[in-house]
Design a protein around this motif. Structure first.
Motif, PDB file in Angstrom:
ATOM      1  N   UNK A   1     -64.767  35.796 -98.900  1.00 27.65           N
ATOM      2  CA  UNK A   1     -64.317  35.370-100.052  1.00 27.65           C
ATOM      3  C   UNK A   1     -63.025  36.277 -99.493  1.00 27.65           C
ATOM      4  N   UNK A   2     -63.428  37.291 -98.797  1.00 25.82           N
ATOM      5  CA  UNK A   2     -61.955  37.836 -97.909  1.00 25.82           C
ATOM      6  C   UNK A   2     -62.224  38.998 -97.059  1.00 25.82           C
ATOM      7  N   UNK A   3     -60.996  39.689 -96.199  1.00 26.49           N
ATOM      8  CA  UNK A   3     -61.390  40.281 -95.184  1.00 26.49           C
ATOM      9  C   UNK A   3     -62.402  41.462 -95.732  1.00 26.49           C
ATOM     10  N   UNK A   4     -63.354  41.942 -94.811  1.00 27.13           N
ATOM     11  CA  UNK A   4     -63.804  43.032 -94.756  1.00 27.13           C
ATOM     12  C   UNK A   4     -63.618  43.752 -93.065  1.00 27.13           C
ATOM     13  N   UNK A   5     -62.953  43.285 -92.164  1.00 29.48           N
ATOM     14  CA  UNK A   5     -63.485  43.705 -90.909  1.00 29.48           C
ATOM     15  C   UNK A   5     -62.381  44.733 -90.632  1.00 29.48           C
ATOM     16  N   UNK A   6     -61.197  43.963 -91.109  1.00 28.33           N
ATOM     17  CA  UNK A   6     -59.352  44.681 -91.346  1.00 28.33           C
ATOM     18  C   UNK A   6     -58.937  44.608 -90.141  1.00 28.33           C
ATOM     19  N   UNK A   7     -59.126  44.055 -89.149  1.00 26.91           N
ATOM     20  CA  UNK A   7     -58.481  43.576 -87.336  1.00 26.91           C
ATOM     21  C   UNK A   7     -57.241  42.975 -87.808  1.00 26.91           C
ATOM     22  N   UNK A   8     -56.035  43.174 -87.032  1.00 26.80           N
ATOM     23  CA  UNK A   8     -55.083  42.200 -87.012  1.00 26.80           C
ATOM     24  C   UNK A   8     -54.972  42.200 -86.088  1.00 26.80           C
ATOM     25  N   UNK A   9     -54.023  41.260 -85.548  1.00 28.68           N
ATOM     26  CA  UNK A   9     -53.412  41.583 -83.961  1.00 28.68           C
ATOM     27  C   UNK A   9     -53.007  41.826 -83.429  1.00 28.68           C
ATOM     28  N   UNK A  10     -53.213  42.165 -82.096  1.00 22.99           N
ATOM     29  CA  UNK A  10     -52.618  43.468 -81.319  1.00 22.99           C
ATOM     30  C   UNK A  10     -50.913  42.881 -80.822  1.00 22.99           C
TER      31      UNK A  10
END
Length: 308
Positions: free
Chosen positions: A265-274
């Protein structure tokens, strides 16, 4: 022979790097300084160019041609650029260019042993140090030689070529480019010989293996990205599908955000594009450029911008 360097996709490179006159840029494969001179010529407000090359001939030529510009040329491989910049007291840069593969000078200088059109000692070393192509061809086991030809050259007749090389070297060592070229021609069907010169893939594969090109590319991409400031750009020119695939895959990794399963349902990895892609698809030479420089035909340019 003069170190001739016709810079491929020059205008596209300059636009992709978005040159700032006070910026710091790295040409990791400076060669004959074709791209480097064009970049350095725009650094009119305190900017600086650092050029690297593993070929001592290229370093000498580039040093002479870049002497009037705010440029420094260093005899090192591009995967060492982080260390080089640290030694120069530079912490981050505004852009990096990597123009991969073998240069026109290296192909045209017969004594370097890259070309299957001229008879010369089997060398193929970009750095002019380390294992030669002659040593590889005469010592590597048949299965490993076949793997090199298939993996690095995508050669469909890798097994038969490797088998014939091993048989021939058992009688006498293979010393020259034309000796190797003749063995390749004898190892493929006549229909293949009639369509095109069958040596290209074998020579490419051996060159890649001798110079450790894919290992340097993998490490070099990481090094280049590590020295980019946020907003800095990385431009890479490739000349065959294997290189381009590696670059495309690494660019995609840097540009990828959340990797959570789609049903979360929502992001839990916390990864954002570099990074973000500047070229969604690779740029290729125009018809005009192809008429002026036929060797640019297989060139592809990819550019990204570091986000954080």
């Amino acid at each position: 022979m003069e170190f001739v360097h016709i810079p491929v996709l020059l205008e596209e490179v300059l636009e992709g790097l978005a040159i700032q006159p006070n910026g710091i840029y790295v040409d990791g494969t400076v060669g004959g300084a074709g791209h480097a001179r064009a970049i350095a010529g725009q650094l009119t407000q305190g900017g600086r160019l650092i050029g690297l090359d593993r070929d001592p001939d290229a370093v000498r030529t580039a040093s002479e041609r870049l002497a009037p510009y705010p440029a420094t040329v260093v005899h090192r491989n591009y995967d060492e650029m982080a260390q080089v910049l640290d030694e120069l007291g530079i912490s981050e840069v505004d852009g990096v260019l990597l123009d991969l593969g073998v240069s026109s000078y290296q192909l045209d200088e017969a004594a370097r042993g890259f070309s299957y059109h001229n008879d010369a000692p089997l060398d193929m070393r970009m750095s002019q140090t380390g294992m030669t192509a002659e040593e590889l061809v005469n010592t590597v086991e048949e299965t490993e030689l076949s793997r090199i030809l298939y993996t690095y050259g995508e050669e469909n007749f890798a097994r038969s070529i490797a088998r014939n090389i091993v048989r021939a070297r058992a009688e006498k060592p293979i010393h020259t480019t034309l000796e190797l070229a003749e063995l390749v021609k004898q190892s493929v069907p006549l229909r293949v010989r009639r369509m095109k010169n069958p040596c290209k893939k074998t020579f490419q594969a051996i060159r890649i293996a001798v110079n450790g090109e894919f290992e340097h590319l993998e490490a070099g991409l990481q090094a280049a990205f590590s020295v980019l400031r946020p907003g800095g750009r990385l431009a890479v020119i490739t000349f065959h599908s294997l290189e381009d695939r590696m670059v495309k895959r690494q660019f995609a990794t840097w540009c990828q955000g959340c990797v959570c399963p789609p049903d979360f349902p929502q992001c839990v990895c916390g990864r954002t594009p570099q990074a973000k892609l500047i070229t969604r698809k690779p740029l290729m030479p125009s018809e005009t450029e192809l008429l002026q420089n036929s060797r640019s035909r297989s060139a592809k340019l990819r550019v990204l911008e570091r986000s954080r």
